[in-house]
Enzyme design. Sequence first.
Site, PDB file in Angstrom:
ATOM      1  N   SER A 178      -4.733  -7.570   9.238  1.00  0.00           N
ATOM      2  CA  SER A 178      -4.005  -6.313   9.314  1.00  0.00           C
ATOM      3  C   SER A 178      -3.117  -6.419  10.547  1.00  0.00           C
ATOM      4  CB  SER A 178      -4.995  -5.151   9.456  1.00  0.00           C
ATOM      5  OG  SER A 178      -4.285  -3.988   9.793  1.00  0.00           O
ATOM      6  N   ASP A 220       0.804  -1.230   0.000  1.00  0.00           N
ATOM      7  CA  ASP A 220       0.000   0.000   0.000  1.00  0.00           C
ATOM      8  C   ASP A 220       0.829   1.269   0.000  1.00  0.00           C
ATOM      9  OD1 ASP A 220      -2.927  -1.072   0.478  1.00  0.00           O
ATOM     10  OD2 ASP A 220      -1.575  -2.221   1.755  1.00  0.00           O
ATOM     11  N   ARG A 230       3.191   5.223  17.166  1.00  0.00           N
ATOM     12  CA  ARG A 230       2.857   6.324  16.261  1.00  0.00           C
ATOM     13  C   ARG A 230       3.554   7.628  16.644  1.00  0.00           C
ATOM     14  NH1 ARG A 230       1.890   2.092  14.357  1.00  0.00           N
ATOM     15  NH2 ARG A 230       0.185   1.550  12.970  1.00  0.00           N
ATOM     16  N   ASP A 233      -5.204   4.824  14.291  1.00  0.00           N
ATOM     17  CA  ASP A 233      -3.868   5.270  13.878  1.00  0.00           C
ATOM     18  C   ASP A 233      -3.899   6.573  13.071  1.00  0.00           C
ATOM     19  OD1 ASP A 233      -2.469   3.269  15.216  1.00  0.00           O
ATOM     20  OD2 ASP A 233      -2.781   1.839  13.590  1.00  0.00           O
TER      21      ASP A 233
HETATM   22  N1  ARG Z   1      -6.458  -1.468  17.744  1.00  0.00           N
HETATM   23  C1  ARG Z   1      -5.091  -1.301  18.059  1.00  0.00           C
HETATM   24  C2  ARG Z   1      -4.815   0.147  18.325  1.00  0.00           C
HETATM   25  O1  ARG Z   1      -5.559   0.964  17.919  1.00  0.00           O
HETATM   26  C3  ARG Z   1      -4.177  -1.875  17.025  1.00  0.00           C
HETATM   27  C4  ARG Z   1      -4.069  -1.133  15.736  1.00  0.00           C
HETATM   28  C5  ARG Z   1      -3.232  -1.889  14.801  1.00  0.00           C
HETATM   29  N2  ARG Z   1      -2.990  -1.159  13.614  1.00  0.00           N
HETATM   30  C6  ARG Z   1      -3.010  -1.721  12.416  1.00  0.00           C
HETATM   31  N3  ARG Z   1      -2.790  -0.936  11.399  1.00  0.00           N
HETATM   32  N4  ARG Z   1      -3.275  -2.988  12.236  1.00  0.00           N
HETATM   33  O2  ARG Z   1      -3.874   0.496  18.977  1.00  0.00           O
END
Ligand code: ARG
Length: 400
Positions: free
Chosen positions: A175, A14, A95, A124
């Site tokens: 994911s 991506d 992040r 995110d």
């Molecule tokens: N739900 C978790 C969080 O918000 C994990 C996010 C994982 N991110 C991803 N792009 N798969 O911290």
Amino acid sequence: MTDRVVLAYSGGLDTSVAIGWIADATGAEVIAVAVDVGQGGEDLEVIRQRALDCGAVEAYVADARDEYAEEYCMPALKANGLYQDKYPLVSGLSRPVIVKHLVTAAREFGATTVAHGCTGKGNDQVRFEVGITSIAPELKCIAPVRDLALTRDKAIEYASRHQLPIETTKSNPFSIDQNVWGRAIETGFLEDIWNAPTKDIYNYTDDPAFPPVPDEVTISFEHGIPVAIDGEKVTPLQAIEILNRRAGAHGIGRIDIVEDRLVGIKSREVYEAPGAVTLIEAHRELENVTLEREQLRFKRGVEQKWGELVYDGMWSSPLKDSLDAFVNDTQEYVSGDVRMVLHGGRATVTGRKSETGLYDFNMATYDEGDAFDQSAARGFIEIYGLAAKQAAARAARVKG
Ligand code: ARG
């Protein structure tokens, strides 16, 4: 001058397609930014070359593993950061460090905009964009998947049409986001919340149903930070890595929860964070020994708020800074050793030792040498229970 965009680049399909996609849609030059937070996988140099081959005008790569461990994971450990009492904030912590490097790269290369590969449904995107505005309000944000209709199918089509040097056939149904603090797995058949996770989704942990022989480990802390494991000096990064390996071998730190995302959705998430879970367990026990009672009780409430702020993308915010100041202050005496047994999916504390603790053997003992004045307890209880006693008497009088 042509507009420039810095893109948070993972090296995957991506974001590789996003380089050309953004350039085509906006006319801007794209600079790829890859940050190593201990996610493993490909070498940073390989990723840098791929970014350039996919059309990036520059590639900025940073080994941020120590920085991430020291400045992000350690504050989380001091705060025993667990969202909804369970999730050690794996993605929420990484992040902000990626944001920091995106901002550095934007300034270095004169970019006006930051791009990231998030969808419009997750946390995110919020963490990236609120993170950016909090430290660099002059930068704009763009998300090609969300804002420029870059779907998975279009990405595959674009990559083959432009012959980008990236695998398009390997389709992972999940994911996944991972770094040294842990690994998050979502989507696919996990979206049916009755479906149990299958064995193949795990990578940091082995099946706890078939553990090797118990592994005893002693973690030494100074001011809330791990400084040695079994007497060998370690950096924060090494402590996490060693425990990922040792606790991972026992299947420790597997988490399966439905959690509340910031955007209002409940979502099913599976995590594995063997090092983080083991360290937090040890750290909490050392706090039980070293923090004064009221400070300890109050801190547990602060921890919950700290975790919510980090989860919600408020890493750089006034309240989070204030809570950090409180948390850091509490760590003054959180020094000593915690011994644990790692086995069958659990890290169990079996011993603790601290020169700065508040545990007083002579106060606690029921044996010879008791220094606690038991005769004083009677009067204490009488006064301590007075308010409750009067309330009970009133209820008996009024209600009959
Ligand atoms: N739900 C978790 C969080 O918000 C994990 C996010 C994982 N991110 C991803 N792009 N798969 O911290």
